[in-house]
Design a protein around this motif. Structure first.
Motif, PDB file in Angstrom:
ATOM      1  N   PRO A 104      64.088 -40.016   8.847  1.00  0.00           N
ATOM      2  CA  PRO A 104      62.954 -39.899   7.915  1.00  0.00           C
ATOM      3  C   PRO A 104      61.626 -39.906   8.659  1.00  0.00           C
ATOM      4  CG  PRO A 104      64.559 -41.466   7.084  1.00  0.00           C
ATOM      5  CD  PRO A 104      65.013 -41.092   8.451  1.00  0.00           C
ATOM      6  N   LEU A 106      58.555 -40.951   8.218  1.00  0.00           N
ATOM      7  CA  LEU A 106      57.778 -42.186   8.404  1.00  0.00           C
ATOM      8  C   LEU A 106      58.475 -43.126   9.391  1.00  0.00           C
ATOM      9  CD1 LEU A 106      55.253 -43.699   7.577  1.00  0.00           C
ATOM     10  CD2 LEU A 106      56.448 -44.594   5.589  1.00  0.00           C
ATOM     11  N   VAL A 192      48.824 -37.646   4.863  1.00  0.00           N
ATOM     12  CA  VAL A 192      49.576 -38.629   4.073  1.00  0.00           C
ATOM     13  C   VAL A 192      50.049 -39.774   4.977  1.00  0.00           C
ATOM     14  CG1 VAL A 192      51.647 -38.970   2.677  1.00  0.00           C
ATOM     15  CG2 VAL A 192      50.277 -36.920   2.376  1.00  0.00           C
ATOM     16  N   LEU A 238      43.611 -36.749  -2.451  1.00  0.00           N
ATOM     17  CA  LEU A 238      44.249 -35.815  -3.391  1.00  0.00           C
ATOM     18  C   LEU A 238      43.714 -34.403  -3.198  1.00  0.00           C
ATOM     19  CD1 LEU A 238      44.402 -37.857  -6.707  1.00  0.00           C
ATOM     20  CD2 LEU A 238      46.273 -37.227  -5.213  1.00  0.00           C
ATOM     21  N   TRP A 242      46.049 -31.366  -2.082  1.00  0.00           N
ATOM     22  CA  TRP A 242      46.224 -30.179  -2.929  1.00  0.00           C
ATOM     23  C   TRP A 242      45.775 -28.916  -2.202  1.00  0.00           C
ATOM     24  CZ3 TRP A 242      44.058 -33.252  -7.634  1.00  0.00           C
ATOM     25  CH2 TRP A 242      45.115 -33.908  -8.273  1.00  0.00           C
ATOM     26  N   LEU A 246      48.704 -26.461  -2.275  1.00  0.00           N
ATOM     27  CA  LEU A 246      48.617 -25.469  -3.346  1.00  0.00           C
ATOM     28  C   LEU A 246      48.197 -24.091  -2.851  1.00  0.00           C
ATOM     29  CD1 LEU A 246      47.203 -27.386  -6.416  1.00  0.00           C
ATOM     30  CD2 LEU A 246      49.535 -27.064  -5.673  1.00  0.00           C
ATOM     31  N   VAL A 249      51.308 -22.210  -1.942  1.00  0.00           N
ATOM     32  CA  VAL A 249      52.102 -22.010  -3.171  1.00  0.00           C
ATOM     33  C   VAL A 249      51.483 -20.905  -4.006  1.00  0.00           C
ATOM     34  CG1 VAL A 249      52.735 -23.072  -5.363  1.00  0.00           C
ATOM     35  CG2 VAL A 249      53.036 -24.344  -3.261  1.00  0.00           C
TER      36      VAL A 249
ATOM     37  N   ARG B 101      53.763 -19.132 -12.903  1.00  0.00           N
ATOM     38  CA  ARG B 101      52.931 -19.528 -11.759  1.00  0.00           C
ATOM     39  C   ARG B 101      52.161 -20.799 -12.069  1.00  0.00           C
ATOM     40  NH1 ARG B 101      49.601 -14.675  -9.292  1.00  0.00           N
ATOM     41  NH2 ARG B 101      48.988 -16.367  -7.918  1.00  0.00           N
ATOM     42  N   HIS B 104      54.437 -23.749 -11.935  1.00  0.00           N
ATOM     43  CA  HIS B 104      54.805 -24.019 -10.549  1.00  0.00           C
ATOM     44  C   HIS B 104      53.656 -24.739  -9.837  1.00  0.00           C
ATOM     45  CE1 HIS B 104      56.967 -23.795  -6.936  1.00  0.00           C
ATOM     46  NE2 HIS B 104      56.282 -22.816  -6.383  1.00  0.00           N
ATOM     47  N   LEU B 105      52.415 -24.284 -10.101  1.00  0.00           N
ATOM     48  CA  LEU B 105      51.253 -24.930  -9.471  1.00  0.00           C
ATOM     49  C   LEU B 105      51.112 -26.366  -9.937  1.00  0.00           C
ATOM     50  CD1 LEU B 105      48.452 -22.195  -9.460  1.00  0.00           C
ATOM     51  CD2 LEU B 105      49.395 -23.371  -7.497  1.00  0.00           C
ATOM     52  N   ALA B 108      53.820 -28.381  -8.243  1.00  0.00           N
ATOM     53  CA  ALA B 108      53.525 -28.586  -6.818  1.00  0.00           C
ATOM     54  C   ALA B 108      52.385 -29.578  -6.648  1.00  0.00           C
ATOM     55  CB  ALA B 108      53.171 -27.245  -6.171  1.00  0.00           C
ATOM     56  N   GLY B 109      51.382 -29.494  -7.536  1.00  0.00           N
ATOM     57  CA  GLY B 109      50.254 -30.427  -7.469  1.00  0.00           C
ATOM     58  C   GLY B 109      50.701 -31.853  -7.725  1.00  0.00           C
ATOM     59  N   SER B 112      52.691 -33.234  -4.843  1.00  0.00           N
ATOM     60  CA  SER B 112      51.992 -33.390  -3.557  1.00  0.00           C
ATOM     61  C   SER B 112      51.106 -34.630  -3.541  1.00  0.00           C
ATOM     62  CB  SER B 112      51.173 -32.143  -3.231  1.00  0.00           C
ATOM     63  OG  SER B 112      50.097 -32.041  -4.118  1.00  0.00           O
ATOM     64  N   VAL B 113      51.096 -35.387  -4.633  1.00  0.00           N
ATOM     65  CA  VAL B 113      50.351 -36.659  -4.621  1.00  0.00           C
ATOM     66  C   VAL B 113      51.098 -37.619  -3.699  1.00  0.00           C
ATOM     67  CG1 VAL B 113      49.582 -38.615  -6.008  1.00  0.00           C
ATOM     68  CG2 VAL B 113      49.547 -36.320  -6.974  1.00  0.00           C
ATOM     69  N   PRO B 114      50.423 -38.189  -2.688  1.00  0.00           N
ATOM     70  CA  PRO B 114      51.128 -39.097  -1.770  1.00  0.00           C
ATOM     71  C   PRO B 114      51.745 -40.267  -2.522  1.00  0.00           C
ATOM     72  CG  PRO B 114      48.945 -38.575  -0.937  1.00  0.00           C
ATOM     73  CD  PRO B 114      49.019 -38.015  -2.311  1.00  0.00           C
ATOM     74  N   VAL B 116      52.043 -43.242  -1.761  1.00  0.00           N
ATOM     75  CA  VAL B 116      51.279 -44.489  -1.705  1.00  0.00           C
ATOM     76  C   VAL B 116      50.264 -44.531  -2.847  1.00  0.00           C
ATOM     77  CG1 VAL B 116      49.685 -43.575   0.057  1.00  0.00           C
ATOM     78  CG2 VAL B 116      49.899 -45.980  -0.222  1.00  0.00           C
ATOM     79  N   ILE B 117      49.620 -43.406  -3.113  1.00  0.00           N
ATOM     80  CA  ILE B 117      48.631 -43.356  -4.202  1.00  0.00           C
ATOM     81  C   ILE B 117      49.336 -43.449  -5.552  1.00  0.00           C
ATOM     82  CG2 ILE B 117      46.954 -41.846  -5.352  1.00  0.00           C
ATOM     83  CD1 ILE B 117      45.898 -41.074  -2.712  1.00  0.00           C
ATOM     84  N   LEU B 120      50.398 -47.133  -6.114  1.00  0.00           N
ATOM     85  CA  LEU B 120      49.257 -48.001  -6.434  1.00  0.00           C
ATOM     86  C   LEU B 120      48.713 -47.685  -7.813  1.00  0.00           C
ATOM     87  CD1 LEU B 120      47.411 -47.962  -2.998  1.00  0.00           C
ATOM     88  CD2 LEU B 120      48.579 -49.881  -4.044  1.00  0.00           C
ATOM     89  N   PRO B 221      66.277 -37.847   3.547  1.00  0.00           N
ATOM     90  CA  PRO B 221      65.278 -38.353   4.508  1.00  0.00           C
ATOM     91  C   PRO B 221      63.910 -38.612   3.875  1.00  0.00           C
ATOM     92  CG  PRO B 221      66.423 -36.466   5.427  1.00  0.00           C
ATOM     93  CD  PRO B 221      66.848 -36.562   4.004  1.00  0.00           C
ATOM     94  N   PHE B 224      64.009 -41.701   1.766  1.00  0.00           N
ATOM     95  CA  PHE B 224      64.059 -42.941   2.557  1.00  0.00           C
ATOM     96  C   PHE B 224      62.671 -43.281   3.098  1.00  0.00           C
ATOM     97  CE2 PHE B 224      64.918 -45.955   5.803  1.00  0.00           C
ATOM     98  CZ  PHE B 224      66.031 -46.647   5.334  1.00  0.00           C
ATOM     99  N   ALA B 225      61.918 -42.249   3.526  1.00  0.00           N
ATOM    100  CA  ALA B 225      60.548 -42.502   3.989  1.00  0.00           C
ATOM    101  C   ALA B 225      59.714 -43.076   2.850  1.00  0.00           C
ATOM    102  CB  ALA B 225      59.938 -41.199   4.512  1.00  0.00           C
ATOM    103  N   VAL B 229      57.238 -47.266   1.507  1.00  0.00           N
ATOM    104  CA  VAL B 229      56.005 -47.499   0.750  1.00  0.00           C
ATOM    105  C   VAL B 229      56.310 -48.130  -0.611  1.00  0.00           C
ATOM    106  CG1 VAL B 229      54.017 -46.358  -0.279  1.00  0.00           C
ATOM    107  CG2 VAL B 229      54.902 -45.561   1.898  1.00  0.00           C
TER     108      VAL B 229
END
Lengths: 251, 289
Positions: A104, A106, A192, A238, A242, A246, A249, B101, B104-105, B108-109, B112-114, B116-117, B120, B221, B224-225, B229
């Motif tokens: 992994p 991390l 990240v 963020l 994005w 994006l 994508v 589309r 899909h966007l 994907a958005g 793609s938010v980490p 950790v955020i 929290l 994987p 697990f990463a 967090v």
């Protein structure tokens, strides 16, 4: 929005503001909300939040771009070697990259930072190593599919040297979009990683240096009355995330 | 198997590079080296004993208990991500390109938010929302309030949800699942099934088993990463927390043990996926033979 525009804006904002991200500690101004002097208010030590967000963006540029360059270089070499040669060499390269990918990201980054010590160069190396297998696999697949195509056979028949055929016709002309896309993904993943490591502590960017991760962690853990002290870095993460995910994508 | 062995070698090689030795740091280190090595089980084979996280405890036992706790989050998160991915792929509008589309966007958005955020924000939002309801007298104080201090089903459910959304890359999963379904619908054998007037569901399910197993194994994987967090944000005592404690306390036997466990888990997931492929698909069986 392009990540380049975001990062340039971040550096430009920092250059325009009359504050120092590290040195302007003024406890009398601590935890203030947005005002004309401090657009996003101040943190628990009275430092300007907007200036620190900008400094966090600039601090991330080095490891992010370094990791992308390292992943692009190593991944291109490995992917081109596997895709062009095939056979036993390709099996060895694919197995080694598969072994790296099975750890992994991390975990791999933390192991590298434990071995090499924390720092931006080490983070760039670890992030690049974690991103290399995906880039190499994508380029490998493209070159393998093109290796027996008609234009390659024609080029060989015309006596074009194999090195020029591989590096110019296959990697540059037909594979650069893959390298660019995957390298951009590495930039996003390093962002990240940096935020995660700074939030977790120990291996990230430590105070008083500014990073989006340590601003986020500190703003939340201290319960700072000025919510912008953690909302602003979260928004910056963020927006950059994005921008890096994006864009490809959408295309 | 080669992948598992190589990744194990890579992890051990990285730890040989770690500067500093706990025994050398002691004033009389060289004299007591043999005795301490025997006590800590460093040279005695196996994974040795913990140095700082739980001094003296066998690493294999610590890692085994922690991995079991982590699997109780990881497996439901994988199932949830796959269900959401395939659900979105089935419900995907097949007509208007703009809608496809757009969806899909958005997917994907969101993915793609980490993590950790996401973790929290979840803790903050649930705590703040519940506190507001308690203050207005709408609800009594729930047993799990406030997160993440109180353990319970609510904490586990939120951790699984965050892990599934933040670490599984489910928008990619959904896009891959949609592509699979499209390929399946266009395949000649599906036309033959339809021409015979038979129901296509069974054939579709049969052909989706192998790609689904492979997609699930590819998510291990990244999940697990994410565990490192999520377990820290929700204070779950699993492999992620143990790994983080080991790294920050420089307890290298425990860190090596967890990293090897993670690599073996990934290799095992791939092995299961390939075994399913060989059992279910005769073409794979022929290729393997």
């Amino acid at each position: 929005m392009s990540p380049r525009i975001l990062l340039l804006a971040s550096v430009a904002v920092g250059a325009c503001l009359p504050y120092d991200a590290l040195g302007d500690v003024r406890p009398a101004l601590a935890d203030q909300g947005p005002s004309a002097a401090h657009w996003l208010g101040t943190d628990h030590l009275g430092r300007d939040v907007l200036r620190r967000v900008s400094a966090g963006g600039a601090a991330f540029c080095g490891p992010g771009l370094g990791a992308a360059a390292f992943a692009a270089l190593g991944g291109t070499l490995a992917g081109a070697a596997a895709g062009w040669n095939g056979g036993a060499l390709a099996s060895v390269v694919r197995t080694v990259l598969g072994a790296i990918a099975s750890i992994p990201s991390l975990v791999l980054v933390l192991l590298c930072l434990m071995a090499l010590g924390p720092g931006p160069v080490q983070l760039a190396f670890a992030g690049g190593l974690a991103g290399m297998p995906a880039l190499a696999a994508a380029l490998d697949a493209r070159i393998t599919s093109l290796r027996t195509s008609e234009f390659v056979l024609a080029a060989r028949a015309h006596g074009i040297p194999p090195g020029r055929l591989l590096w110019w016709h296959l990697v540059w002309v037909n594979g650069r979009d893959i390298v660019a896309r995957e390298a951009l993904a590495v930039v996003g993943s390093v962002l990240v990683l940096e935020v995660t490591l700074s939030y977790l502590g120990h291996f990230g960017v430590a105070e008083p240096a500014a990073s989006w991760g340590n601003m986020l962690a500190h703003g939340l853990s201290t319960g700072c009355p000025n919510r912008w002290s953690w909302l602003a870095p979260a928004g910056a993460v963020l927006a950059t995330g994005w921008a890096t995910t994006l864009g490809p994508v959408r295309r | 198997m080669a992948t598992a062995v190589l990744s194990g070698c890579l992890i051990v090689a990285l730890f040989w590079l770690v500067p500093g030795d706990a025994i050398d740091a002691l004033p009389n280190g060289p004299e007591v080296r043999a005795q301490l090595q025997a006590e800590w089980g460093i040279e005695g084979g196996g994974l040795g004993r913990s140095l700082t996280v739980r001094p003296g405890a066998p690493v294999a036992e610590l890692v085994g208990v922690a991995l079991t706790t982590s699997l109780s989050l990881l497996l439901p998160a994988l199932v949830l991500a796959l269900t959401a991915g395939f659900g979105a792929a089935v419900a995907w509008p097949t007509g208007a390109l703009g809608w496809r589309r757009g969806l899909h966007l958005v997917g994907a958005g969101a993915s793609s938010v980490p993590v950790v955020i996401l973790a929290l924000a979840t803790v903050l939002t649930v705590n703040a929302g519940t506190w507001a309801l308690i203050e207005r007298g709408i609800v009594d104080r729930p047993a799990w309030f406030a997160l993440p201090v109180e353990p319970g089903a609510m904490r586990s459910a939120l951790a699984i949800l965050v892990l599934a959304v933040g670490s599984s890359r489910w928008s990619q999963l959904s896009a891959q699942a949609r592509r699979l379904l499209d390929e399946l619908d266009d395949a000649s054998f599906m036309e033959a099934v339809r021409a015979r007037g038979q129901k296509t569901l069974r054939t579709r399910l049969h052909h989706l088993v192998v790609p689904t197993a492979r997609l699930a194994s590819e998510q291990v994987p990244s999940c697990f990463a994410g565990l490192i967090v999520v377990e820290r944000a929700f204070t779950v005592p699993g492999a992620g927390t143990l790994f983080w404690q080991a790294c920050s306390g420089r307890d290298w036997p425990v860190a090596v043990g967890v990293a090897l466990g993670a690599a073996l888990l990934t290799a095992a997931a791939r092995l299961v996926a390939e075994t399913i492929a060989v059992v279910v698909d005769p073409r794979e069986r022929e290729r393997a033979a």
